[in-house]
Design a protein around this motif. Structure first.
Motif, PDB file in Angstrom:
ATOM      1  N   UNK A 122      -4.878   9.113 -12.174  1.00  0.00           N
ATOM      2  CA  UNK A 122      -4.581   9.348 -10.750  1.00  0.00           C
ATOM      3  C   UNK A 122      -5.776   8.922  -9.902  1.00  0.00           C
ATOM      4  N   UNK A 123      -6.967   9.268 -10.345  1.00  0.00           N
ATOM      5  CA  UNK A 123      -8.174   8.886  -9.600  1.00  0.00           C
ATOM      6  C   UNK A 123      -8.357   7.370  -9.575  1.00  0.00           C
ATOM      7  N   UNK A 124      -8.039   6.710 -10.656  1.00  0.00           N
ATOM      8  CA  UNK A 124      -8.143   5.250 -10.700  1.00  0.00           C
ATOM      9  C   UNK A 124      -7.186   4.622  -9.701  1.00  0.00           C
ATOM     10  N   UNK A 125      -5.967   5.137  -9.656  1.00  0.00           N
ATOM     11  CA  UNK A 125      -4.992   4.616  -8.702  1.00  0.00           C
ATOM     12  C   UNK A 125      -5.405   4.946  -7.271  1.00  0.00           C
ATOM     13  N   UNK A 126      -5.993   6.113  -7.063  1.00  0.00           N
ATOM     14  CA  UNK A 126      -6.490   6.489  -5.732  1.00  0.00           C
ATOM     15  C   UNK A 126      -7.562   5.504  -5.278  1.00  0.00           C
ATOM     16  N   UNK A 127      -8.434   5.131  -6.178  1.00  0.00           N
ATOM     17  CA  UNK A 127      -9.472   4.152  -5.863  1.00  0.00           C
ATOM     18  C   UNK A 127      -8.852   2.813  -5.462  1.00  0.00           C
ATOM     19  N   UNK A 128      -7.807   2.404  -6.156  1.00  0.00           N
ATOM     20  CA  UNK A 128      -7.127   1.147  -5.829  1.00  0.00           C
ATOM     21  C   UNK A 128      -6.504   1.209  -4.433  1.00  0.00           C
ATOM     22  N   UNK A 129      -5.919   2.344  -4.086  1.00  0.00           N
ATOM     23  CA  UNK A 129      -5.322   2.514  -2.753  1.00  0.00           C
ATOM     24  C   UNK A 129      -6.408   2.455  -1.682  1.00  0.00           C
ATOM     25  N   UNK A 130      -7.513   3.153  -1.924  1.00  0.00           N
ATOM     26  CA  UNK A 130      -8.624   3.124  -0.963  1.00  0.00           C
ATOM     27  C   UNK A 130      -9.135   1.704  -0.765  1.00  0.00           C
ATOM     28  N   UNK A 131      -9.249   0.963  -1.836  1.00  0.00           N
ATOM     29  CA  UNK A 131      -9.716  -0.421  -1.754  1.00  0.00           C
ATOM     30  C   UNK A 131      -8.737  -1.280  -0.952  1.00  0.00           C
ATOM     31  N   UNK A 132      -7.457  -1.088  -1.184  1.00  0.00           N
ATOM     32  CA  UNK A 132      -6.438  -1.855  -0.453  1.00  0.00           C
ATOM     33  C   UNK A 132      -6.477  -1.525   1.038  1.00  0.00           C
ATOM     34  N   UNK A 192       0.846  -1.198   0.000  1.00  0.00           N
ATOM     35  CA  UNK A 192       0.000   0.000   0.000  1.00  0.00           C
ATOM     36  C   UNK A 192       0.881   1.248   0.000  1.00  0.00           C
ATOM     37  N   UNK A 193       1.941   1.214   0.772  1.00  0.00           N
ATOM     38  CA  UNK A 193       2.883   2.340   0.795  1.00  0.00           C
ATOM     39  C   UNK A 193       3.453   2.570  -0.606  1.00  0.00           C
ATOM     40  N   UNK A 194       3.769   1.497  -1.300  1.00  0.00           N
ATOM     41  CA  UNK A 194       4.267   1.617  -2.669  1.00  0.00           C
ATOM     42  C   UNK A 194       3.229   2.235  -3.592  1.00  0.00           C
ATOM     43  N   UNK A 195       1.965   1.862  -3.382  1.00  0.00           N
ATOM     44  CA  UNK A 195       0.900   2.460  -4.186  1.00  0.00           C
ATOM     45  C   UNK A 195       0.795   3.964  -3.920  1.00  0.00           C
ATOM     46  N   UNK A 196       0.946   4.351  -2.672  1.00  0.00           N
ATOM     47  CA  UNK A 196       0.889   5.774  -2.312  1.00  0.00           C
ATOM     48  C   UNK A 196       2.051   6.522  -2.963  1.00  0.00           C
ATOM     49  N   UNK A 197       3.237   5.935  -2.906  1.00  0.00           N
ATOM     50  CA  UNK A 197       4.399   6.565  -3.553  1.00  0.00           C
ATOM     51  C   UNK A 197       4.172   6.671  -5.068  1.00  0.00           C
ATOM     52  N   UNK A 198       3.529   5.648  -5.629  1.00  0.00           N
ATOM     53  CA  UNK A 198       3.197   5.697  -7.046  1.00  0.00           C
ATOM     54  C   UNK A 198       2.253   6.841  -7.367  1.00  0.00           C
ATOM     55  N   UNK A 199       1.281   7.071  -6.496  1.00  0.00           N
ATOM     56  CA  UNK A 199       0.368   8.207  -6.664  1.00  0.00           C
ATOM     57  C   UNK A 199       1.135   9.526  -6.646  1.00  0.00           C
ATOM     58  N   UNK A 200       2.053   9.629  -5.708  1.00  0.00           N
ATOM     59  CA  UNK A 200       2.862  10.851  -5.614  1.00  0.00           C
ATOM     60  C   UNK A 200       3.651  11.068  -6.906  1.00  0.00           C
ATOM     61  N   UNK A 201       4.257  10.001  -7.440  1.00  0.00           N
ATOM     62  CA  UNK A 201       5.015  10.107  -8.694  1.00  0.00           C
ATOM     63  C   UNK A 201       4.096  10.503  -9.849  1.00  0.00           C
ATOM     64  N   UNK A 202       2.887   9.941  -9.855  1.00  0.00           N
ATOM     65  CA  UNK A 202       1.941  10.282 -10.920  1.00  0.00           C
ATOM     66  C   UNK A 202       1.647  11.785 -10.929  1.00  0.00           C
ATOM     67  N   UNK A 203       1.453  12.357  -9.746  1.00  0.00           N
ATOM     68  CA  UNK A 203       1.184  13.792  -9.662  1.00  0.00           C
ATOM     69  C   UNK A 203       2.430  14.584 -10.045  1.00  0.00           C
TER      70      UNK A 203
END
Length: 96
Positions: free
Chosen positions: A41-51, A21-32
Protein backbone atom coordinates in the motif's frame (compact mmCIF):
# COMPACT_ATOMS: atom_id res chain seq x y z
CA UNK A 1 -15.98 33.47 -23.92
CA UNK A 2 -13.95 31.15 -21.71
CA UNK A 3 -10.51 32.17 -20.50
CA UNK A 4 -7.55 30.53 -22.18
CA UNK A 5 -5.14 28.96 -19.74
CA UNK A 6 -1.65 27.62 -20.32
CA UNK A 7 -2.88 24.05 -20.20
CA UNK A 8 -5.70 24.58 -22.72
CA UNK A 9 -3.76 23.19 -25.69
CA UNK A 10 -3.05 19.94 -23.82
CA UNK A 11 -6.30 19.80 -21.88
CA UNK A 12 -7.25 16.28 -23.00
CA UNK A 13 -3.79 14.97 -22.14
CA UNK A 14 -4.10 16.45 -18.65
CA UNK A 15 -7.58 14.98 -18.21
CA UNK A 16 -6.27 11.56 -19.25
CA UNK A 17 -3.38 11.87 -16.81
CA UNK A 18 -5.75 12.81 -13.98
CA UNK A 19 -7.98 9.84 -14.83
CA UNK A 20 -4.97 7.53 -14.53
CA UNK A 21 -4.18 9.07 -11.14
CA UNK A 22 -7.81 8.61 -10.14
CA UNK A 23 -7.49 4.95 -11.08
CA UNK A 24 -4.40 4.67 -8.91
CA UNK A 25 -6.31 6.18 -5.99
CA UNK A 26 -9.17 3.71 -6.51
CA UNK A 27 -6.57 0.95 -6.60
CA UNK A 28 -5.25 2.13 -3.23
CA UNK A 29 -8.75 2.03 -1.82
CA UNK A 30 -9.21 -1.55 -3.10
CA UNK A 31 -5.86 -2.55 -1.61
CA UNK A 32 -7.00 -1.36 1.82
CA UNK A 33 -10.42 -2.95 1.40
CA UNK A 34 -8.69 -6.23 0.48
CA UNK A 35 -6.29 -6.03 3.44
CA UNK A 36 -3.18 -5.91 1.27
CA UNK A 37 0.27 -5.85 2.87
CA UNK A 38 1.21 -2.45 4.35
CA UNK A 39 4.40 -2.05 2.33
CA UNK A 40 2.51 -2.73 -0.91
CA UNK A 41 0.00 0.00 0.00
CA UNK A 42 2.83 2.38 0.86
CA UNK A 43 4.58 1.61 -2.43
CA UNK A 44 1.42 2.40 -4.36
CA UNK A 45 0.93 5.56 -2.27
CA UNK A 46 4.41 6.67 -3.29
CA UNK A 47 3.54 6.09 -6.95
CA UNK A 48 0.39 8.21 -6.60
CA UNK A 49 2.33 11.01 -4.91
CA UNK A 50 4.90 10.92 -7.71
CA UNK A 51 2.18 11.07 -10.37
CA UNK A 52 0.50 14.04 -8.67
CA UNK A 53 3.83 15.84 -8.27
CA UNK A 54 4.59 15.29 -11.95
CA UNK A 55 1.17 16.65 -12.91
CA UNK A 56 1.65 19.69 -10.68
CA UNK A 57 5.04 20.43 -12.20
CA UNK A 58 3.60 20.19 -15.72
CA UNK A 59 0.84 22.62 -14.76
CA UNK A 60 3.36 24.98 -13.21
CA UNK A 61 5.53 24.84 -16.33
CA UNK A 62 2.58 25.72 -18.54
CA UNK A 63 1.50 28.49 -16.17
CA UNK A 64 4.96 30.04 -16.31
CA UNK A 65 5.20 29.75 -20.10
CA UNK A 66 1.72 31.12 -20.74
CA UNK A 67 0.16 33.17 -17.96
CA UNK A 68 3.28 34.57 -16.35
CA UNK A 69 5.09 35.17 -19.64
CA UNK A 70 2.12 37.10 -21.06
CA UNK A 71 1.78 39.18 -17.91
CA UNK A 72 5.50 39.98 -17.84
CA UNK A 73 5.38 40.96 -21.53
CA UNK A 74 2.56 43.39 -20.71
CA UNK A 75 4.34 44.66 -17.60
CA UNK A 76 2.86 46.59 -14.73
CA UNK A 77 1.04 45.39 -11.64
CA UNK A 78 -0.33 42.31 -13.36
CA UNK A 79 3.21 41.11 -14.05
CA UNK A 80 4.21 41.60 -10.42
CA UNK A 81 1.08 39.80 -9.25
CA UNK A 82 1.62 36.82 -11.59
CA UNK A 83 5.27 36.43 -10.57
CA UNK A 84 4.29 36.58 -6.88
CA UNK A 85 1.50 34.07 -7.48
CA UNK A 86 3.90 31.69 -9.26
CA UNK A 87 6.49 32.04 -6.48
CA UNK A 88 3.87 31.17 -3.88
CA UNK A 89 2.75 28.14 -5.91
CA UNK A 90 6.36 26.95 -6.16
CA UNK A 91 6.77 27.36 -2.40
CA UNK A 92 3.64 25.25 -1.82
CA UNK A 93 4.96 22.53 -4.12
CA UNK A 94 8.33 22.50 -2.40
CA UNK A 95 6.68 22.16 1.03
CA UNK A 96 4.41 19.31 -0.08
Amino acid sequence: MAATHGYSNDKQSHINRLRRIEGQIRGLQRMVEDDQYCIDVLTQTSAVNSALRSFALAMLDEHLKHCVAHAVANGGEEADAKVKEASEAIARLVRS
